[in-house]
Enzyme design. Structure first.
Site, PDB file in Angstrom:
ATOM      1  N   SER A  63      57.027  63.140  36.735  1.00  0.00           N
ATOM      2  CA  SER A  63      56.641  61.805  36.292  1.00  0.00           C
ATOM      3  C   SER A  63      57.670  61.172  35.343  1.00  0.00           C
ATOM      4  O   SER A  63      58.830  61.016  35.698  1.00  0.00           O
ATOM      5  CB  SER A  63      55.258  61.925  35.650  1.00  0.00           C
ATOM      6  OG  SER A  63      54.761  60.684  35.285  1.00  0.00           O
ATOM      7  N   ASP A 272      57.257  54.164  35.979  1.00  0.00           N
ATOM      8  CA  ASP A 272      57.770  55.461  35.539  1.00  0.00           C
ATOM      9  C   ASP A 272      58.414  56.187  36.719  1.00  0.00           C
ATOM     10  O   ASP A 272      58.484  55.642  37.835  1.00  0.00           O
ATOM     11  CB  ASP A 272      56.675  56.303  34.863  1.00  0.00           C
ATOM     12  CG  ASP A 272      55.651  56.825  35.843  1.00  0.00           C
ATOM     13  OD1 ASP A 272      55.466  56.193  36.907  1.00  0.00           O
ATOM     14  OD2 ASP A 272      55.030  57.866  35.574  1.00  0.00           O
ATOM     15  N   GLU A 370      45.027  53.607  31.659  1.00  0.00           N
ATOM     16  CA  GLU A 370      45.454  54.150  30.382  1.00  0.00           C
ATOM     17  C   GLU A 370      46.394  53.107  29.765  1.00  0.00           C
ATOM     18  O   GLU A 370      47.008  52.317  30.485  1.00  0.00           O
ATOM     19  CB  GLU A 370      46.197  55.470  30.579  1.00  0.00           C
ATOM     20  CG  GLU A 370      45.297  56.561  31.128  1.00  0.00           C
ATOM     21  CD  GLU A 370      45.971  57.925  31.134  1.00  0.00           C
ATOM     22  OE1 GLU A 370      45.457  58.823  30.465  1.00  0.00           O
ATOM     23  OE2 GLU A 370      47.009  58.089  31.799  1.00  0.00           O
ATOM     24  N   ALA A 371      46.537  53.143  28.439  1.00  0.00           N
ATOM     25  CA  ALA A 371      47.401  52.170  27.769  1.00  0.00           C
ATOM     26  C   ALA A 371      48.810  52.213  28.351  1.00  0.00           C
ATOM     27  O   ALA A 371      49.503  51.194  28.424  1.00  0.00           O
ATOM     28  CB  ALA A 371      47.436  52.453  26.273  1.00  0.00           C
ATOM     29  N   ASN A 372      49.230  53.394  28.831  1.00  0.00           N
ATOM     30  CA  ASN A 372      50.586  53.533  29.352  1.00  0.00           C
ATOM     31  C   ASN A 372      50.771  52.946  30.758  1.00  0.00           C
ATOM     32  O   ASN A 372      51.833  53.059  31.345  1.00  0.00           O
ATOM     33  CB  ASN A 372      51.004  55.008  29.331  1.00  0.00           C
ATOM     34  CG  ASN A 372      50.047  55.873  30.133  1.00  0.00           C
ATOM     35  OD1 ASN A 372      49.527  55.450  31.155  1.00  0.00           O
ATOM     36  ND2 ASN A 372      49.818  57.091  29.665  1.00  0.00           N
ATOM     37  N   ARG A 489      45.691  64.795  18.974  1.00  0.00           N
ATOM     38  CA  ARG A 489      45.293  65.660  20.104  1.00  0.00           C
ATOM     39  C   ARG A 489      46.517  66.391  20.646  1.00  0.00           C
ATOM     40  O   ARG A 489      47.647  65.876  20.545  1.00  0.00           O
ATOM     41  CB  ARG A 489      44.602  64.860  21.222  1.00  0.00           C
ATOM     42  CG  ARG A 489      45.455  63.793  21.846  1.00  0.00           C
ATOM     43  CD  ARG A 489      44.767  63.126  23.017  1.00  0.00           C
ATOM     44  NE  ARG A 489      44.923  63.880  24.247  1.00  0.00           N
ATOM     45  CZ  ARG A 489      46.017  63.854  25.007  1.00  0.00           C
ATOM     46  NH1 ARG A 489      47.062  63.138  24.671  1.00  0.00           N
ATOM     47  NH2 ARG A 489      46.075  64.560  26.117  1.00  0.00           N
ATOM     48  N   SER A 491      49.049  67.452  23.440  1.00  0.00           N
ATOM     49  CA  SER A 491      49.445  66.921  24.738  1.00  0.00           C
ATOM     50  C   SER A 491      49.067  67.919  25.823  1.00  0.00           C
ATOM     51  O   SER A 491      49.081  69.130  25.596  1.00  0.00           O
ATOM     52  CB  SER A 491      50.954  66.692  24.757  1.00  0.00           C
ATOM     53  OG  SER A 491      51.415  66.605  26.085  1.00  0.00           O
ATOM     54  N   GLY A 492      48.744  67.418  26.992  1.00  0.00           N
ATOM     55  CA  GLY A 492      48.484  68.295  28.131  1.00  0.00           C
ATOM     56  C   GLY A 492      49.663  68.332  29.082  1.00  0.00           C
ATOM     57  O   GLY A 492      49.571  68.898  30.174  1.00  0.00           O
TER      58      GLY A 492
END
Ligand SMILES: CC(=O)N[C@H]1[C@@H](OP(=O)(O)O)O[C@H](CO)[C@@H](O)[C@@H]1O
Ligand SMILES: [Mg+2]
EC number: 5.4.2.3
Length: 524
Positions: A63, A272, A370-372, A489, A491-492
């Site tokens: 990504s 992206d 999502e905001a992204n 949080r 990151s995953g």
């Protein structure tokens, strides 16, 4: 034939000390460390295909991450991301330290799901140089359990998700069908509802990724409709996602590489590296990129759909519409929907499309971003069925929108067509879109920690459970700031802990993020 599988598993050994985890969107790491994981994911998805007697998919991509990274996204027969029940099996298989242990995991999956042999798996990859070796590893894993690997294709992530979904519904599923469906529906929408729309120019940052050749394929047709697309960062010179792409533009709000000669005020968009995210932006003279992020795309979409629903005759028949956001959504966008789009419900989920998608699917019309910039609009199949039962302008319009919007997963091309259609259908320029609400200043930071698993969260990731005591300290920092909001949080997808802060002004947001990042570092 267990011995064959064992032999093959031995050809792709797991590097000592490595513990791959499924994370937010599949496995990701430096490409050299991935062959074992990708081989095993191949076997897993072939078994999933065999168990359900449907086709599954694999995308080799990392990504928005740098060129030297790679990863694997796993696609369920529905076209959505891998069922969450199978994520644990994916972890167990990927983490098995020896070939024998991995074989036991394979046998366990076969027994649990009563699957004799693997099924067909479609394989796609992005433009990374490590792609071909990893595609071979995926194919070997698929074959090892008796499955059939399809030839690997250069595709965007959302294209492969779309193809898998369509194929399992016995609908035409080639890449040509993909473009025909999305662009054909867009053409019809434009000619029916904005026949005299002015020609528009759009400069698109393709992050030097797979989106570049794909958008170039669509550009000819779009220019016939008066949408003139100029693709920058098309992969001919610059490095993938380096100083460009949707993640860079969203997080830095600065001019992406390659845009030095683009005049300020020009309408721009950025995708992206695997073209499942899209944000719009306009360069300002200061060098600042004014951002139209995923939240703003979602609000634009809700405004458009609200308008269509209100215009229809007999507008009283209820249609349930919702917007799904995560904690990263700008507080102003949430407030705007709650106060101004009162017929649109707001739902919050943890980060990751897998969570947003399922929540959106509960609505007749579920908008998730999502905001992204990762998202789409879902139209519930039973709702779509009611549309085809009667004829009428608004019904046709909804039906066409459901074809423009990838129903399997977030898709930058769908997002682009949606924004362009919504603006011309509403008769808006960027100014009206900007004026909907003012984003609260925000700041995102990454903190490298020895063990991100020590950070666990609750309440859709808005509060920390562990390390103990840290949440109270975060709240004490937030209390010092006007309109402050902050959460932490793990990151995953990267080996970091993320800090997000929002406040009345930029200085306060920056300070809050910095203060909390220090707390995280100290605690870690
Ligand atoms: C703050 C942020 O942008 N997080 C991203 C990022 O996940 P993390 O778990 O935060 O690393 O990558 C995901 C996959 O692309 C995307 O779904 C998500 O929104
Ligand atoms: Mg992506």
């Amino acid at each position: 034939m267990p011995t064959d599988v064992l032999l093959q598993l031995n050809t792709y050994p797991l590097r000592e000390g490595l513990k791959p985890t499924y994370g937010t969107a599949g496995f990701r790491s430096v490409a050299d460390l991935l062959p074992s994981t990708v081989f095993r994911c191949g076997a897993l998805m072939a078994l999933r295909a065999g168990a359900l007697r449907q086709v599954t998919g694999i995308v080799i991509t990392a990504s928005h991450n740098p060129e030297q990274d790679n990863g694997v996204k796993l696609v369920d027969p529905s076209g959505n991301m891998l069922d969450s029940q199978w994520e644990n099996m994916a972890d167990a298989l990927a983490q098995a330290t020896t070939a024998e242990q991995a074989l036991r995991e394979v046998e366990l999956i076969k027994q649990t799901w009563a699957v004799g042999t693997g099924g067909t798996v479609m394989v796609a990859h992005d433009t990374r140089s490590s792609a071909l070796d990893l595609c071979k590893a995926a194919a070997a894993g698929i074959s090892a359990v008796g499955g059939t690997p399809e030839p690997a294709l250069l595709l965007t992530t959302p294209q492969l998700h779309w193809m898998v979904a369509r194929r399992n519904c016995c609908l035409p599923f080639s890449e040509v069908d993909y473009f025909q469906t999305l662009l054909g529906a867009f053409e019809q929408l434009r000619s029916s509802h904005c026949p005299s729309a002015k020609a528009q120019a759009l400069v698109v940052d393709a992050a030097n990724g797979v989106g570049a050749p794909k958008l170039a394929e669509a550009a000819g047709r779009l220019s016939d409709l008066g949408l003139n697309i100029n693709v920058i960062n098309s992969g001919t010179s610059g490095a993938l996602n380096a100083g460009c792409g949707a993640d860079f533009v969203q997080k830095e709000q600065a001019r992406p590489a390659g845009f030095e000669s683009i005049p300020s005020g020009m309408r721009c968009a950025s995708m992206d590296g695997d073209a499942d995210r899209l944000v719009y932006f306009v360069m300002r003279k200061s060098g600042h990129a004014q951002l139209f992020d995923g939240d703003r795309i979602a609000v634009l979409a809700a405004t458009l759909l609200d308008r269509i629903l209100h215009e229809r005759p007999g507008a009283d028949a209820s249609v349930r519409m919702g917007i799904v956001q995560t904690a990263y959504a700008n507080g102003s966008s949430t407030r705007y929907v709650r106060s101004r789009l009162t017929e649109c419900e707001v739902v919050m989920t943890p980060t990751g499309v897998k969570h947003l998608h399922h929540a959106a699917a509960a609505f007749d019309i579920g908008i998730y971003y999502e905001a992204n910039g990762h998202g789409t609009i879902l139209f519930k199949p039973s709702f779509l069925k009611t549309l085809t039962e009667g004829s009428g302008g608004w019904r046709t319009e909804m039906g066409l929108l459901s074809q423009v919007m990838n129903q399997a997963v977030g898709d930058a091309l769908s997002g682009l067509l949606l924004v362009e259609y919504a603006l011309c259908r509403l008769g808006w320029g960027l100014a009206q879109w900007t004026d909907l609400y003012t984003d609260l200043p925000s700041r995102q930071l990454k903190v490298a920690v020895p063990n991100r698993a020590a950070f666990t969260t609750t309440d859709a990731e808005t509060r920390l459970m562990t390390p103990r005591g840290l949440q109270c300290q975060v709240e004490a920092e937030v209390a010092k700031v006007s309109q402050g909001r902050c959460f932490v949080r793990p990151s995953g997808t990267e080996d970091v802990v993320r800090v997000y802060a929002e406040a009345e002004n930029q200085i306060a947001a920056d300070q809050l993020a910095k203060a909390v990042a220090s707390l995280v570092s100290e605690m870690a």
